[in-house]
Motif scaffolding. Structure first.
Motif, mmCIF file in Angstrom:
data_model
loop_
_atom_site.group_PDB
_atom_site.id
_atom_site.type_symbol
_atom_site.label_atom_id
_atom_site.label_comp_id
_atom_site.label_asym_id
_atom_site.label_seq_id
_atom_site.Cartn_x
_atom_site.Cartn_y
_atom_site.Cartn_z
ATOM 1 N N GLN A 1 0.857 -1.216 0.022
ATOM 2 C CA GLN A 1 0.128 -0.061 0.144
ATOM 3 C C GLN A 1 0.723 1.345 0.057
ATOM 4 O OE1 GLN A 1 -3.665 -0.119 -0.270
ATOM 5 N NE2 GLN A 1 -2.868 -2.082 -0.984
ATOM 6 N N ILE A 2 1.982 1.183 0.209
ATOM 7 C CA ILE A 2 2.973 2.165 0.254
ATOM 8 C C ILE A 2 3.636 2.471 -1.179
ATOM 9 C CG2 ILE A 2 5.165 3.459 1.184
ATOM 10 C CD1 ILE A 2 4.056 2.158 3.622
ATOM 11 N N CYS A 3 4.388 1.409 -1.489
ATOM 12 C CA CYS A 3 5.178 1.527 -2.929
ATOM 13 C C CYS A 3 4.519 1.178 -4.097
ATOM 14 C CB CYS A 3 6.374 0.924 -2.791
ATOM 15 S SG CYS A 3 6.439 -0.810 -2.825
ATOM 16 N N GLY A 4 3.407 0.447 -3.859
ATOM 17 C CA GLY A 4 2.597 -0.137 -4.868
ATOM 18 C C GLY A 4 3.130 -1.447 -5.533
ATOM 19 N N ASP A 5 4.273 -1.780 -5.216
ATOM 20 C CA ASP A 5 4.848 -3.125 -5.914
ATOM 21 C C ASP A 5 4.186 -4.486 -5.475
ATOM 22 O OD1 ASP A 5 6.425 -1.387 -7.590
ATOM 23 O OD2 ASP A 5 8.296 -1.648 -6.287
ATOM 24 N N LYS A 6 4.166 -5.315 -6.108
ATOM 25 C CA LYS A 6 3.757 -6.534 -5.640
ATOM 26 C C LYS A 6 4.682 -7.216 -4.626
ATOM 27 C CE LYS A 6 5.705 -10.444 -8.151
ATOM 28 N NZ LYS A 6 5.432 -11.318 -9.172
ATOM 29 N N ILE A 7 3.994 -8.075 -3.655
ATOM 30 C CA ILE A 7 4.721 -8.642 -2.522
ATOM 31 C C ILE A 7 4.815 -10.201 -2.783
ATOM 32 C CG2 ILE A 7 4.563 -9.372 0.070
ATOM 33 C CD1 ILE A 7 2.774 -6.687 0.402
ATOM 34 N N ASP A 8 5.993 -10.754 -3.070
ATOM 35 C CA ASP A 8 6.279 -11.900 -3.422
ATOM 36 C C ASP A 8 5.929 -12.857 -2.429
ATOM 37 O OD1 ASP A 8 7.632 -11.182 -5.756
ATOM 38 O OD2 ASP A 8 9.766 -10.987 -4.607
ATOM 39 N N GLN A 9 5.485 -14.273 -3.095
ATOM 40 C CA GLN A 9 4.926 -15.284 -2.188
ATOM 41 C C GLN A 9 6.314 -15.632 -1.234
ATOM 42 O OE1 GLN A 9 3.581 -18.718 -4.509
ATOM 43 N NE2 GLN A 9 2.942 -19.817 -2.497
ATOM 44 N N ASP A 10 5.704 -15.969 0.089
ATOM 45 C CA ASP A 10 6.557 -16.260 1.017
ATOM 46 C C ASP A 10 7.436 -15.187 1.591
ATOM 47 O OD1 ASP A 10 5.655 -18.818 1.157
ATOM 48 O OD2 ASP A 10 7.023 -19.460 -0.541
ATOM 49 N N GLU A 11 7.353 -13.982 1.280
ATOM 50 C CA GLU A 11 7.845 -12.952 1.609
ATOM 51 C C GLU A 11 7.092 -12.409 2.994
ATOM 52 O OE1 GLU A 11 9.155 -8.105 0.161
ATOM 53 O OE2 GLU A 11 8.322 -9.623 -1.104
ATOM 54 N N VAL A 12 7.980 -12.058 4.028
ATOM 55 C CA VAL A 12 7.234 -11.410 5.291
ATOM 56 C C VAL A 12 6.408 -10.215 4.862
ATOM 57 C CG1 VAL A 12 7.648 -10.751 7.382
ATOM 58 C CG2 VAL A 12 8.851 -12.535 6.586
ATOM 59 N N ARG A 13 5.407 -9.900 5.125
ATOM 60 C CA ARG A 13 4.485 -8.835 5.047
ATOM 61 C C ARG A 13 3.788 -8.533 6.308
ATOM 62 N NH1 ARG A 13 -0.472 -11.058 1.137
ATOM 63 N NH2 ARG A 13 -1.445 -12.417 2.859
ATOM 64 N N ILE A 14 3.472 -7.029 6.246
ATOM 65 C CA ILE A 14 2.862 -6.692 7.515
ATOM 66 C C ILE A 14 1.396 -5.915 7.018
ATOM 67 C CG2 ILE A 14 3.031 -4.895 9.635
ATOM 68 C CD1 ILE A 14 5.907 -5.491 9.720
ATOM 69 N N SER A 15 0.468 -6.026 7.790
ATOM 70 C CA SER A 15 -0.760 -5.440 7.557
ATOM 71 C C SER A 15 -1.235 -4.515 8.627
ATOM 72 C CB SER A 15 -2.051 -6.663 7.447
ATOM 73 O OG SER A 15 -3.267 -6.084 7.238
ATOM 74 N N ARG A 16 -1.946 -3.460 8.169
ATOM 75 C CA ARG A 16 -2.701 -2.686 8.757
ATOM 76 C C ARG A 16 -4.093 -2.865 8.484
ATOM 77 N NH1 ARG A 16 -5.259 2.425 9.700
ATOM 78 N NH2 ARG A 16 -4.724 3.576 11.729
ATOM 79 N N LEU A 17 -5.009 -3.205 9.415
ATOM 80 C CA LEU A 17 -6.556 -3.515 9.043
ATOM 81 C C LEU A 17 -7.232 -2.092 8.638
ATOM 82 C CD1 LEU A 17 -8.998 -5.466 8.952
ATOM 83 C CD2 LEU A 17 -9.184 -4.837 11.285
ATOM 84 N N ASP A 18 -7.905 -2.213 7.743
ATOM 85 C CA ASP A 18 -8.935 -0.701 7.267
ATOM 86 C C ASP A 18 -10.041 -1.466 7.841
ATOM 87 O OD1 ASP A 18 -10.863 0.782 6.009
ATOM 88 O OD2 ASP A 18 -9.578 0.655 4.050
ATOM 89 N N GLU A 19 -10.304 -0.569 9.179
ATOM 90 C CA GLU A 19 -11.459 -1.052 9.857
ATOM 91 C C GLU A 19 -12.955 -0.373 9.057
ATOM 92 O OE1 GLU A 19 -10.283 -0.785 14.525
ATOM 93 O OE2 GLU A 19 -10.065 1.217 13.512
ATOM 94 N N ASP A 20 -12.735 0.586 8.333
ATOM 95 C CA ASP A 20 -14.074 0.923 7.540
ATOM 96 C C ASP A 20 -14.253 -0.346 6.625
ATOM 97 O OD1 ASP A 20 -14.150 3.278 8.956
ATOM 98 O OD2 ASP A 20 -13.035 4.390 7.532
#
Length: 132
Positions: free
Chosen positions: A38-57
């Motif tokens: 959501q910041i750089c717009g690039d895809k996140i590769d499979q098995d790469e560590v990723r972090i989520s922020r919940l969009d509560e709306d």
């Protein structure tokens, strides 16, 4: 009682840690390569560590590369330790150490997280030394 168990118990009881709505954040290895940072717009590769922020709306996860998240953490209202992320203890030890290292050194980040020097820094493996 282990530190991991204690942290999980505290997370189950606590909504806010260090001013962070902790239930909004989680980490995992990407299940596919379909998510986009959501910041750089690039895809996140499979098995790469990723972090989520919940969009509560919308009730959906907004995924981030680790290096993008650590630069933007204050703007995303993340002000606590990575050990408090949901899913942290399900990651491999290597991935947990990488997250800890990245967050501890985020003050050394370059302005542009896609900067090649920064990417080399963040991809530097962490060597875990065992006690004798």
């Amino acid at each position: 009682m282990s530190r991991a168990m204690l942290t999980r118990m505290l997370l189950a009881r606590s909504e806010i840690i260090d001013g962070t709505k902790i239930r909004q954040f989680r980490t995992e290895n990407a299940k596919s390569d379909r998510s986009k940072c959501q910041i750089c717009g690039d895809k996140i590769d499979q098995d790469e560590v990723r972090i989520s922020r919940l969009d509560e709306d919308r009730g959906i996860d907004r995924w981030h590369h680790v290096h993008c998240f650590i630069v933007a953490a204050p703007d995303l209202d993340f002000h606590t330790r990575v050990e408090n992320l949901q899913g942290f203890f399900e990651l491999s030890e290597e991935d947990r150490m990488m997250l800890i290292h990245a967050m501890e050194h985020r003050h050394e980040c370059f302005e542009d997280p896609s900067d090649s020097e920064y990417m080399n820094y963040i991809d530097t493996p962490v060597i875990i030394q065992e006690s004798p």
